[in-house]
Motif scaffolding. Structure first.
Motif, PDB file in Angstrom:
ATOM      1  N   VAL A 144       7.539  10.151  -5.914  1.00  0.00           N
ATOM      2  CA  VAL A 144       7.875  11.531  -5.553  1.00  0.00           C
ATOM      3  C   VAL A 144       6.610  12.304  -5.193  1.00  0.00           C
ATOM      4  CG1 VAL A 144       8.797  13.721  -6.420  1.00  0.00           C
ATOM      5  CG2 VAL A 144      10.005  11.577  -6.898  1.00  0.00           C
ATOM      6  N   GLY A 145       5.528  12.075  -5.940  1.00  0.00           N
ATOM      7  CA  GLY A 145       4.264  12.739  -5.639  1.00  0.00           C
ATOM      8  C   GLY A 145       3.730  12.350  -4.269  1.00  0.00           C
ATOM      9  N   PHE A 146       3.845  11.076  -3.922  1.00  0.00           N
ATOM     10  CA  PHE A 146       3.438  10.612  -2.587  1.00  0.00           C
ATOM     11  C   PHE A 146       4.242  11.331  -1.514  1.00  0.00           C
ATOM     12  CE2 PHE A 146       4.154   7.982   1.121  1.00  0.00           C
ATOM     13  CZ  PHE A 146       2.878   7.539   1.451  1.00  0.00           C
TER      14      PHE A 146
ATOM     15  N   LEU B 120       0.824  -1.206   0.000  1.00  0.00           N
ATOM     16  CA  LEU B 120       0.000   0.000   0.000  1.00  0.00           C
ATOM     17  C   LEU B 120       0.858   1.256   0.000  1.00  0.00           C
ATOM     18  CD1 LEU B 120      -2.956   0.935   0.106  1.00  0.00           C
ATOM     19  CD2 LEU B 120      -2.775   0.942   2.602  1.00  0.00           C
ATOM     20  N   TYR B 121       2.042   1.192   0.627  1.00  0.00           N
ATOM     21  CA  TYR B 121       2.921   2.346   0.755  1.00  0.00           C
ATOM     22  C   TYR B 121       4.220   2.122  -0.022  1.00  0.00           C
ATOM     23  CZ  TYR B 121      -0.238   3.582   4.547  1.00  0.00           C
ATOM     24  OH  TYR B 121      -1.356   3.890   5.284  1.00  0.00           O
TER      25      TYR B 121
ATOM     26  N   VAL C  60      -9.716   6.336  -2.166  1.00  0.00           N
ATOM     27  CA  VAL C  60      -8.525   6.139  -2.988  1.00  0.00           C
ATOM     28  C   VAL C  60      -8.935   5.624  -4.366  1.00  0.00           C
ATOM     29  CG1 VAL C  60      -6.349   4.892  -3.217  1.00  0.00           C
ATOM     30  CG2 VAL C  60      -7.071   5.727  -0.974  1.00  0.00           C
ATOM     31  N   ARG C  61      -9.820   4.636  -4.383  1.00  0.00           N
ATOM     32  CA  ARG C  61     -10.262   4.075  -5.665  1.00  0.00           C
ATOM     33  C   ARG C  61     -10.944   5.134  -6.526  1.00  0.00           C
ATOM     34  NH1 ARG C  61     -12.655   0.172  -2.349  1.00  0.00           N
ATOM     35  NH2 ARG C  61     -14.711   0.745  -3.179  1.00  0.00           N
ATOM     36  N   SER C  62     -11.781   5.950  -5.914  1.00  0.00           N
ATOM     37  CA  SER C  62     -12.512   6.967  -6.673  1.00  0.00           C
ATOM     38  C   SER C  62     -11.560   7.984  -7.297  1.00  0.00           C
ATOM     39  CB  SER C  62     -13.521   7.686  -5.776  1.00  0.00           C
ATOM     40  OG  SER C  62     -14.525   6.798  -5.332  1.00  0.00           O
ATOM     41  N   LEU C  63     -10.579   8.437  -6.513  1.00  0.00           N
ATOM     42  CA  LEU C  63      -9.618   9.402  -7.039  1.00  0.00           C
ATOM     43  C   LEU C  63      -8.814   8.807  -8.187  1.00  0.00           C
ATOM     44  CD1 LEU C  63      -8.354  10.962  -3.700  1.00  0.00           C
ATOM     45  CD2 LEU C  63      -9.581  12.175  -5.507  1.00  0.00           C
TER      46      LEU C  63
ATOM     47  N   PRO D  73      -4.151  14.910   2.954  1.00  0.00           N
ATOM     48  CA  PRO D  73      -4.747  13.705   3.534  1.00  0.00           C
ATOM     49  C   PRO D  73      -4.084  12.430   3.030  1.00  0.00           C
ATOM     50  CG  PRO D  73      -6.448  15.232   2.826  1.00  0.00           C
ATOM     51  CD  PRO D  73      -5.157  15.776   2.307  1.00  0.00           C
ATOM     52  N   GLU D  74      -3.993  11.434   3.911  1.00  0.00           N
ATOM     53  CA  GLU D  74      -3.310  10.194   3.548  1.00  0.00           C
ATOM     54  C   GLU D  74      -3.945   9.513   2.345  1.00  0.00           C
ATOM     55  OE1 GLU D  74      -1.561   6.366   5.920  1.00  0.00           O
ATOM     56  OE2 GLU D  74      -3.696   6.792   6.191  1.00  0.00           O
ATOM     57  N   HIS D  75      -5.280   9.518   2.255  1.00  0.00           N
ATOM     58  CA  HIS D  75      -5.913   8.824   1.130  1.00  0.00           C
ATOM     59  C   HIS D  75      -5.566   9.500  -0.199  1.00  0.00           C
ATOM     60  CE1 HIS D  75      -9.033  11.962   1.746  1.00  0.00           C
ATOM     61  NE2 HIS D  75      -9.323  11.768   0.477  1.00  0.00           N
ATOM     62  N   LEU D  76      -5.355  10.804  -0.176  1.00  0.00           N
ATOM     63  CA  LEU D  76      -4.963  11.496  -1.397  1.00  0.00           C
ATOM     64  C   LEU D  76      -3.525  11.129  -1.782  1.00  0.00           C
ATOM     65  CD1 LEU D  76      -5.990  15.067  -2.321  1.00  0.00           C
ATOM     66  CD2 LEU D  76      -3.633  14.343  -2.736  1.00  0.00           C
ATOM     67  N   ALA D  77      -2.634  11.065  -0.797  1.00  0.00           N
ATOM     68  CA  ALA D  77      -1.250  10.662  -1.068  1.00  0.00           C
ATOM     69  C   ALA D  77      -1.188   9.241  -1.620  1.00  0.00           C
ATOM     70  CB  ALA D  77      -0.414  10.781   0.206  1.00  0.00           C
ATOM     71  N   LEU D  78      -1.999   8.341  -1.066  1.00  0.00           N
ATOM     72  CA  LEU D  78      -2.020   6.958  -1.553  1.00  0.00           C
ATOM     73  C   LEU D  78      -2.570   6.880  -2.971  1.00  0.00           C
ATOM     74  CD1 LEU D  78      -3.187   5.078   1.658  1.00  0.00           C
ATOM     75  CD2 LEU D  78      -0.951   4.892   0.543  1.00  0.00           C
ATOM     76  N   ALA D  79      -3.565   7.708  -3.269  1.00  0.00           N
ATOM     77  CA  ALA D  79      -4.113   7.717  -4.630  1.00  0.00           C
ATOM     78  C   ALA D  79      -3.072   8.206  -5.631  1.00  0.00           C
ATOM     79  CB  ALA D  79      -5.369   8.596  -4.689  1.00  0.00           C
ATOM     80  N   ILE D  80      -2.249   9.170  -5.225  1.00  0.00           N
ATOM     81  CA  ILE D  80      -1.158   9.629  -6.088  1.00  0.00           C
ATOM     82  C   ILE D  80      -0.183   8.483  -6.357  1.00  0.00           C
ATOM     83  CG2 ILE D  80       0.894  11.117  -6.158  1.00  0.00           C
ATOM     84  CD1 ILE D  80      -0.752  13.201  -4.610  1.00  0.00           C
ATOM     85  N   TYR D  81       0.154   7.750  -5.303  1.00  0.00           N
ATOM     86  CA  TYR D  81       1.128   6.671  -5.453  1.00  0.00           C
ATOM     87  C   TYR D  81       0.604   5.551  -6.356  1.00  0.00           C
ATOM     88  CZ  TYR D  81       4.314   2.889  -4.165  1.00  0.00           C
ATOM     89  OH  TYR D  81       5.217   1.854  -4.201  1.00  0.00           O
ATOM     90  N   HIS D  82      -0.680   5.248  -6.256  1.00  0.00           N
ATOM     91  CA  HIS D  82      -1.242   4.118  -7.017  1.00  0.00           C
ATOM     92  C   HIS D  82      -1.996   4.550  -8.275  1.00  0.00           C
ATOM     93  CE1 HIS D  82      -0.232   1.125  -4.012  1.00  0.00           C
ATOM     94  NE2 HIS D  82      -0.757   1.881  -3.064  1.00  0.00           N
TER      95      HIS D  82
END
Length: 295
Positions: A198-200, A12-13, A232-235, A209-218
């Motif tokens: 890098v975006g994460f 996840l991270y 995360v899925r929606s973003l 927010p953490e969910h936004l950072a995770l959406a950037i990573y994935h």
């Protein structure tokens, strides 16, 4: 048939080693510090009972920022029913969460919007993707337009770093727009890390927010539907569908990665046929221009 670019999500991270490499890349680039007002707003937002007056007062202290926020909240792309005339009114109508998202987006634009050369190519594409993301979010209930706009600005911010570090990165960005995996492989070969990592790192450093950072990573994952957090899925779905629609406008949408983006995102966002047809028509008619968006 499983495509060769369809890799499972291993974690996840980002791995610690990848984050350390990302940190070294960021240190070499000209990355501005997020202003104190954003950090203060996010600290207030994270309180058990955020204070509306504190939020409004923090924004009002920066007259230029307050004016920028009022311009944004009244932009056509957000389709307000009535004009919002003050920061206080914006807080009451939008809620603290969404207003802070808009403030963060406005500050990021101010920080990064003077990009030159290759970075300018990337920035203009980011702005277009942010407008598309906002439009898509207006059709679904799972994500607000304000959060979609902030995510649209942030999801490729790592590429701005690479544009500052790698010669001819703007050319590679354009060439590989329809094949994000190919672009990330190019980045890893050059700097040992990709723009999603890098975006994460930047999103985390700037206390998004953490969910936004995770959406950037994935955001380039193909099996994100297995991620537990629906936000995360929606973003990710909004981002991937936006990339497909921009490619559709350019006549470059038949690449396998983009077709997978389209199919998975439509399913995740549950867009009906009329909504999908309207989005495709808007893309083909050049509906993502600044005059129709944030400008």
């Amino acid at each position: 048939m499983t495509m060769p670019f369809q890799r499972p999500i291993a974690s996840l991270y980002p791995p610690k080693a990848a984050l350390e490499t990302a940190f070294q890349a960021v240190r070499k680039a000209r990355v501005p510090q997020i202003p104190d007002v954003v950090l203060a707003l996010r600290a207030e937002l994270n309180r058990s009972e955020p204070n509306v007056k504190v939020v409004a007062d923090l924004i009002a202290q920066d007259l230029a920022l307050a004016g920028q926020i009022l311009k944004k909240v009244n932009a056509p792309i957000f389709a307000r029913r009535a004009k919002i005339a003050s920061v206080q009114q914006a807080v009451m109508l939008l809620g603290i969460d969404q207003l802070v998202n808009l403030v963060t987006a406005a500050v990021i634009e101010r920080m990064l919007g003077d990009a030159k050369g290759s970075a300018r190519v990337v920035w203009e594409s980011i702005m277009e993707q942010a407008r598309v993301a906002t439009t898509i979010a207006g059709l679904v209930e799972c994500i607000s337009s304000e959060e979609a706009y902030l995510f649209g600005l942030m999801h490729d911010v790592g590429s701005l770093i690479f544009a500052d570090l790698l010669e001819n990165y703007g050319y590679e960005w354009v060439l590989r727009f329809g094949s994000p995996q190919s672009l990330m492989e190019h980045e890893r070969a050059a700097l040992g890390v990709d723009h999603a990592t890098v975006g994460f790192l930047l999103a985390s450093t700037w206390q998004l927010p953490e969910h936004l950072a995770l959406a950037i990573y994935h955001r380039h994952a193909f099996d994100y539907r297995g991620l537990e957090d629906s936000r995360v899925r929606s973003l990710i779905a909004v981002s991937q569908l936006g990339r497909y629609l921009i490619a559709l406008a350019l006549g470059n949408h038949e690449q396998p990665e983009l077709l997978t983006y389209r199919d998975h995102a439509r399913q995740e966002l549950a867009l009906d046929e009329d909504e999908w047809a309207a989005l495709c028509k808007q893309a083909q008619e050049g509906g993502w221009s600044p005059l129709n968006g944030m400008g």
